[in-house]
Enzyme design. Structure first.
Site, PDB file in Angstrom:
ATOM      1  N   HIS A   1     -44.349   1.567  15.277  1.00 21.13           N
ATOM      2  CA  HIS A   1     -44.805   2.939  15.384  1.00 21.13           C
ATOM      3  C   HIS A   1     -44.138   3.636  16.568  1.00 21.13           C
ATOM      4  O   HIS A   1     -43.952   2.995  17.607  1.00 21.13           O
ATOM      5  CB  HIS A   1     -46.329   2.932  15.595  1.00 21.13           C
ATOM      6  CG  HIS A   1     -46.945   4.288  15.464  1.00 21.13           C
ATOM      7  ND1 HIS A   1     -46.888   5.027  14.304  1.00 21.13           N
ATOM      8  CD2 HIS A   1     -47.621   5.048  16.367  1.00 21.13           C
ATOM      9  CE1 HIS A   1     -47.519   6.179  14.487  1.00 21.13           C
ATOM     10  NE2 HIS A   1     -47.963   6.217  15.725  1.00 21.13           N
TER      11      HIS A   1
ATOM     12  N   PRO B   1     -14.324   9.358   7.572  1.00 22.09           N
ATOM     13  CA  PRO B   1     -14.366  10.788   7.929  1.00 22.09           C
ATOM     14  C   PRO B   1     -15.680  11.428   7.503  1.00 22.09           C
ATOM     15  O   PRO B   1     -16.224  12.278   8.214  1.00 22.09           O
ATOM     16  CB  PRO B   1     -13.178  11.390   7.168  1.00 22.09           C
ATOM     17  CG  PRO B   1     -12.785  10.381   6.148  1.00 22.09           C
ATOM     18  CD  PRO B   1     -13.184   9.052   6.684  1.00 22.09           C
ATOM     19  N   LYS B   2     -16.212  10.986   6.351  1.00 27.37           N
ATOM     20  CA  LYS B   2     -17.481  11.549   5.867  1.00 27.37           C
ATOM     21  C   LYS B   2     -18.610  11.319   6.857  1.00 27.37           C
ATOM     22  O   LYS B   2     -19.373  12.228   7.178  1.00 27.37           O
ATOM     23  CB  LYS B   2     -17.777  10.917   4.505  1.00 27.37           C
ATOM     24  CG  LYS B   2     -19.033  11.319   3.780  1.00 27.37           C
ATOM     25  CD  LYS B   2     -20.265  10.576   4.125  1.00 27.37           C
ATOM     26  CE  LYS B   2     -20.299   9.116   3.841  1.00 27.37           C
ATOM     27  NZ  LYS B   2     -20.357   8.751   2.438  1.00 27.37           N
TER      28      LYS B   2
ATOM     29  N   GLY C   1     -12.687   8.853   2.897  1.00 23.33           N
ATOM     30  CA  GLY C   1     -13.981   8.488   2.319  1.00 23.33           C
ATOM     31  C   GLY C   1     -15.041   8.293   3.381  1.00 23.33           C
ATOM     32  O   GLY C   1     -15.315   9.179   4.192  1.00 23.33           O
TER      33      GLY C   1
ATOM     34  N   ASP D   1       0.857  -1.194   0.000  1.00 24.41           N
ATOM     35  CA  ASP D   1       0.000   0.000   0.000  1.00 24.41           C
ATOM     36  C   ASP D   1       0.886   1.234   0.000  1.00 24.41           C
ATOM     37  O   ASP D   1       1.871   1.320   0.751  1.00 24.41           O
ATOM     38  CB  ASP D   1      -0.941   0.034   1.209  1.00 24.41           C
ATOM     39  CG  ASP D   1      -1.998   1.125   1.036  1.00 24.41           C
ATOM     40  OD1 ASP D   1      -2.690   1.118   0.001  1.00 24.41           O
ATOM     41  OD2 ASP D   1      -2.118   2.002   1.917  1.00 24.41           O
ATOM     42  N   TYR D   2       0.533   2.167  -0.837  1.00 21.36           N
ATOM     43  CA  TYR D   2       1.320   3.399  -0.958  1.00 21.36           C
ATOM     44  C   TYR D   2       0.383   4.529  -1.337  1.00 21.36           C
ATOM     45  O   TYR D   2      -0.462   4.364  -2.224  1.00 21.36           O
ATOM     46  CB  TYR D   2       2.388   3.223  -2.047  1.00 21.36           C
ATOM     47  CG  TYR D   2       3.162   4.475  -2.319  1.00 21.36           C
ATOM     48  CD1 TYR D   2       4.245   4.835  -1.511  1.00 21.36           C
ATOM     49  CD2 TYR D   2       2.803   5.319  -3.374  1.00 21.36           C
ATOM     50  CE1 TYR D   2       4.947   6.010  -1.752  1.00 21.36           C
ATOM     51  CE2 TYR D   2       3.502   6.495  -3.613  1.00 21.36           C
ATOM     52  CZ  TYR D   2       4.569   6.827  -2.796  1.00 21.36           C
ATOM     53  OH  TYR D   2       5.250   7.986  -3.036  1.00 21.36           O
TER      54      TYR D   2
ATOM     55  N   THR E   1      -9.061   4.446   0.667  1.00 23.46           N
ATOM     56  CA  THR E   1      -9.950   5.609   0.588  1.00 23.46           C
ATOM     57  C   THR E   1     -10.964   5.641   1.722  1.00 23.46           C
ATOM     58  O   THR E   1     -11.139   6.655   2.397  1.00 23.46           O
ATOM     59  CB  THR E   1     -10.710   5.558  -0.761  1.00 23.46           C
ATOM     60  OG1 THR E   1      -9.746   5.537  -1.812  1.00 23.46           O
ATOM     61  CG2 THR E   1     -11.611   6.769  -0.928  1.00 23.46           C
TER      62      THR E   1
HETATM   63  P1  FAD Z   1      -9.117   2.001  -2.091  1.00 26.28           P
HETATM   64  O1  FAD Z   1      -9.812   1.918  -0.790  1.00 26.28           O
HETATM   65  O2  FAD Z   1      -9.060   3.318  -2.744  1.00 26.28           O
HETATM   66  O3  FAD Z   1      -7.636   1.469  -1.821  1.00 26.28           O
HETATM   67  C1  FAD Z   1      -6.636   1.472  -2.803  1.00 26.28           C
HETATM   68  C2  FAD Z   1      -5.279   1.633  -2.123  1.00 26.28           C
HETATM   69  O4  FAD Z   1      -4.240   1.308  -3.046  1.00 26.28           O
HETATM   70  C3  FAD Z   1      -5.018   3.068  -1.686  1.00 26.28           C
HETATM   71  O5  FAD Z   1      -4.492   3.109  -0.388  1.00 26.28           O
HETATM   72  C4  FAD Z   1      -3.987   3.554  -2.712  1.00 26.28           C
HETATM   73  O6  FAD Z   1      -3.190   4.609  -2.223  1.00 26.28           O
HETATM   74  C5  FAD Z   1      -3.200   2.278  -2.936  1.00 26.28           C
HETATM   75  N1  FAD Z   1      -2.405   2.244  -4.164  1.00 26.28           N
HETATM   76  C6  FAD Z   1      -2.703   2.810  -5.368  1.00 26.28           C
HETATM   77  N2  FAD Z   1      -1.740   2.516  -6.269  1.00 26.28           N
HETATM   78  C7  FAD Z   1      -0.829   1.742  -5.620  1.00 26.28           C
HETATM   79  C8  FAD Z   1       0.390   1.109  -6.019  1.00 26.28           C
HETATM   80  N3  FAD Z   1       0.840   1.197  -7.278  1.00 26.28           N
HETATM   81  N4  FAD Z   1       1.083   0.419  -5.087  1.00 26.28           N
HETATM   82  C9  FAD Z   1       0.648   0.334  -3.813  1.00 26.28           C
HETATM   83  N5  FAD Z   1      -0.498   0.902  -3.383  1.00 26.28           N
HETATM   84  C10 FAD Z   1      -1.233   1.585  -4.288  1.00 26.28           C
HETATM   85  N6  FAD Z   1     -18.295   3.741  -0.043  1.00 26.28           N
HETATM   86  C11 FAD Z   1     -19.275   3.216   0.729  1.00 26.28           C
HETATM   87  O7  FAD Z   1     -19.552   2.027   0.665  1.00 26.28           O
HETATM   88  N7  FAD Z   1     -19.978   4.010   1.605  1.00 26.28           N
HETATM   89  C12 FAD Z   1     -19.710   5.324   1.743  1.00 26.28           C
HETATM   90  O8  FAD Z   1     -20.367   6.010   2.530  1.00 26.28           O
HETATM   91  C13 FAD Z   1     -18.683   5.884   0.947  1.00 26.28           C
HETATM   92  N8  FAD Z   1     -18.380   7.186   1.071  1.00 26.28           N
HETATM   93  C14 FAD Z   1     -17.351   7.696   0.353  1.00 26.28           C
HETATM   94  C15 FAD Z   1     -17.034   9.028   0.528  1.00 26.28           C
HETATM   95  C16 FAD Z   1     -16.003   9.588  -0.168  1.00 26.28           C
HETATM   96  C17 FAD Z   1     -15.672  11.045   0.050  1.00 26.28           C
HETATM   97  C18 FAD Z   1     -15.256   8.782  -1.076  1.00 26.28           C
HETATM   98  C19 FAD Z   1     -14.108   9.376  -1.834  1.00 26.28           C
HETATM   99  C20 FAD Z   1     -15.560   7.459  -1.267  1.00 26.28           C
HETATM  100  C21 FAD Z   1     -16.612   6.897  -0.559  1.00 26.28           C
HETATM  101  N9  FAD Z   1     -16.973   5.566  -0.706  1.00 26.28           N
HETATM  102  C22 FAD Z   1     -17.986   5.045   0.041  1.00 26.28           C
HETATM  103  C23 FAD Z   1     -16.293   4.700  -1.684  1.00 26.28           C
HETATM  104  C24 FAD Z   1     -15.234   3.778  -1.022  1.00 26.28           C
HETATM  105  O9  FAD Z   1     -14.335   4.537  -0.255  1.00 26.28           O
HETATM  106  C25 FAD Z   1     -14.498   3.026  -2.106  1.00 26.28           C
HETATM  107  O10 FAD Z   1     -15.432   2.368  -2.921  1.00 26.28           O
HETATM  108  C26 FAD Z   1     -13.537   1.980  -1.544  1.00 26.28           C
HETATM  109  O11 FAD Z   1     -12.593   2.571  -0.692  1.00 26.28           O
HETATM  110  C27 FAD Z   1     -12.831   1.261  -2.681  1.00 26.28           C
HETATM  111  O12 FAD Z   1     -11.942   0.332  -2.175  1.00 26.28           O
HETATM  112  P2  FAD Z   1     -10.734  -0.217  -3.064  1.00 26.28           P
HETATM  113  O13 FAD Z   1     -10.123  -1.328  -2.276  1.00 26.28           O
HETATM  114  O14 FAD Z   1     -11.174  -0.478  -4.432  1.00 26.28           O
HETATM  115  O15 FAD Z   1      -9.715   1.010  -3.166  1.00 26.28           O
END
Ligand code: FAD
Ligand code: NA7
Length: 536
Positions: A504, A56-57, A53, A32-33, A48
């Site tokens: 209710h 904090p939201k 995401g 993770d980076y 995120t």
């Molecule tokens: P991510 O959680 O984004 O993780 C990917 C990770 O990989 C990150 O840490 C990134 O830095 C790392 N990375 C990228 N490239 C590399 C690399 N080359 N090498 C190593 N590491 C790398 N979803 C909900 O279900 N409910 C909500 O209420 C909700 N609210 C949200 C509010 C906001 C403001 C945002 C932005 C998103 C929200 N989401 C919500 C969406 C949710 O956060 C994402 O769908 C989810 O985090 C996706 O997970 P993921 O594992 O695909 O990617």
């Protein structure tokens, strides 16, 4: 180093897959980076959801709900002296950030106790020729640099779970330099104050909603419609409620440029005429710079903060996808996967936000990751099911839904083959406290009370009235929607809803006594009554 599985991305999906694969006996390495945002924000393990995401939201959303209740309900419910309560942005940010740090720590601990090797480095998939040079006989090779030293891991398979990041259009002068995104907002050290939110979907409306009830002056710049892809009636209801609660909307408008006041005017030469700009003061109350925003209509306005929420782009730029033979979708730039999360490159899988056509939601990424790990290392064959996934837009009045929008139901089944039931009302506490419209939305001095905040809507497919769409706009829609998602999965019909006794006085009971159809043309807005119930 050798591994059974290399996971690239320690976010919602990657961590879930890594831990599940390790539990099933696989040797797992997880990278993770975090690339700092253009504004310099960066964070720890967890991706995120935990850092910038959902987590904090939802804390800010809850703080805003407190503000909303204090503004509308505290005094009528007997709480005096609340006028003296002040909101301190930095205290909220501190609570949010401390909680995130706690979660970052527990995620690291979780990986360690699961036996997953965590490497805090940016990983790149190697292309086939480099793989040959590196001596790997089979599987995939991932490269990374740690403390200046280039290293490799060979793995039987690789899972790409790198997620996405907010995007700011480069063709808007000043936007990349001066705007913030959701990557920065939750750790902003200064108060946002007067804020422009650009974009009109999920994240834009959520941010605009909580900032409004933290008592900031908030405007949303909508280029087309709000909440594209959601049920139109519900989306418009959310917008109406937000307007009546004080969020301003600039509709069919676009930002042309951002300029820090005091800097050379890069875009002014392109814009003719007197725009009646609010340029009387060029500093904020605390002496900070203001941002002059120019819009396509010719409007100009000063803001303290501009938040861009115009969508997200997959983090695939330096991942080596092309060289590794991973097909990308030409329009979205995301990775194309099949129903078993397999990419076009053998041995490389992808889950979560990085995948084309998948809902961008944490539980989706988590479930897809766990199921994939079980298929790869546990002998399972269960695929991820991407239909009827529930979601909630956490605007101050929440909007939860599962299944089809009315528009999609009409497209799929035809207008004559569906029945839509509707009920609009106010929760008992809202009615009892006579919530008032924001001054800016009152037509005259008598136009005080808010439009009913709640909207309950179900879409049934004839002839058996199976429910194909559930939509709930309510203060706590997030909590109730989860249960209805289960019911939809079990084949819920209108008869089932009618056969259930309501609780209710709740908002959710409204779904168990729905009689007004859209087809009838009758008004579905309750004139009085007691919340979602039928009494009186
Ligand atoms: P991510 O959680 O984004 O993780 C990917 C990770 O990989 C990150 O840490 C990134 O830095 C790392 N990375 C990228 N490239 C590399 C690399 N080359 N090498 C190593 N590491 C790398 N979803 C909900 O279900 N409910 C909500 O209420 C909700 N609210 C949200 C509010 C906001 C403001 C945002 C932005 C998103 C929200 N989401 C919500 C969406 C949710 O956060 C994402 O769908 C989810 O985090 C996706 O997970 P993921 O594992 O695909 O990617
Ligand atoms: P979305 O859902 O992709 O929505 C993007 C919004 O931004 C939408 O309202 C767009 O309007 C608008 N947009 C897109 N480009 C621009 C430009 N250039 N200028 C102005 N407005 C623009 O993104 P979100 O960030 O809200 O959410 C992404 C996911 O993250 C979401 O599904 C959650 O699960 C978490 P349009 O309708 O295209 O006119």
């Amino acid at each position: 180093m050798e591994a059974d599985l290399v996971v690239i991305g320690g976010g919602s999906g990657g961590l879930a897959a890594a831990k599940e694969a390790a539990r099933l006996g696989a040797k797992v390495v997880c990278f993770d980076y975090v690339e700092p945002s253009p504004q310099g924000s960066k964070w720890g393990l967890g991706g995120t959801c935990v850092n910038v995401g959902c987590i904090p939201k939802i804390i800010m959303h809850n703080s805003a709900k407190l503000g909303q209740l204090m503004d509308h309900s505290a005094a009528p419910l007997g709480w005096s002296g609340t006028d003296g309560l002040t909101f301190v942005w930095q205290d909220l940010v501190k609570t949010v950030q401390l909680y995130i740090k706690q979660l970052n720590f527990s995620y690291r601990r979780g990986l360690r106790s699961a036996g997953v090797e965590y490497i805090n480095a940016k990983a790149t998939l190697l292309a086939a020729p480099e793989r040959a040079q590196s001596g790997a006989k089979s599987g995939r090779v991932v490269e990374y640099t740690l403390k200046g030293e280039r290293k490799e891991v060979r793995a039987k398979c690789v899972l790409v779970a790198v997620g996405g990041r907010p995007y700011i259009p480069r063709d808007v002068p000043g936007a990349v330099e001066l705007a913030v995104t959701s990557d920065d907002l939750f750790s902003l050290s200064r108060e946002p104050k007067k804020t422009l939110v650009v974009g009109a979907s999920y994240i834009a409306l959520e941010c605009a909603g909580f900032l409004t009830h933290l008592r900031y002056d908030v405007t949303v710049c909508v280029r087309s419609i709000v909440l594209r892809g959601f049920d139109r009636q519900c989306a418009e209801h959310i917008q109406l409620v937000m307007k009546e609660q004080g969020t301003k909307f600039l509709e069919h408008e676009q930002v042309v440029s951002l300029q820090r006041v005091g800097e050379p005017d890069v875009a002014a030469s392109d814009l003719a005429g007197d725009r009646g700009a609010d340029t009387t003061s060029n500093t904020t109350a605390d002496g900070g710079d203001k941002i002059l925003v120019r819009f396509a209509s010719g409007r100009e306005e000063m803001f303290d903060t501009v938040v861009y929420a115009v969508g997200r782009r997959a983090c695939t730029q330096s991942l080596g996808c092309e060289a590794a033979g991973i097909a990308m979708h030409p329009a979205s730039g995301k990775i194309v996967v099949d129903e078993l999360e397999q990419t076009s490159a053998p041995g490389v899988y992808a889950i979560g936000d990085v995948c084309h056509g998948r809902p961008e939601l944490t539980p989706v990424a988590i479930k897809a990751g766990e199921l994939l790990a079980r298929r790869l290392f546990g002998g399972a064959n269960e695929p991820m099911v991407y239909t009827n996934i529930p979601t909630v837009v956490f605007t101050p009045i929440e909007y939860g839904c599962c299944g089809l929008s009315e528009e999609d139901a009409i497209t799929r089944y035809g207008q004559d083959n569906i029945e839509v039931f509707l009920f609009g009302f106010n929760s008992v506490p809202v009615s009892a406290c006579h919530w008032k419209k924001a001054l800016s939305t009152r037509k005259d001095e008598f136009d005080l009370d808010v439009t009913p905040l709640n909207l309950s809507k179900i879409i049934c497919k004839k002839p058996d009235n199976k429910i194909v769409g559930y939509h709930c706009i309510a203060m706590n829609a997030g909590e109730t929607t989860q249960g209805y998602a289960l019911a939809l999965k079990c084949g819920l019909t209108k008869d089932d809803l009618d056969a259930v006794v309501g609780i209710h006085p709740t908002d959710a009971e409204s779904f168990h006594s729905m009689t007004i159809t859209r087809r009838s043309g009758e008004s579905f807005m309750a004139a009085g009554g007691c919340g979602g119930g039928k009494c009186g």
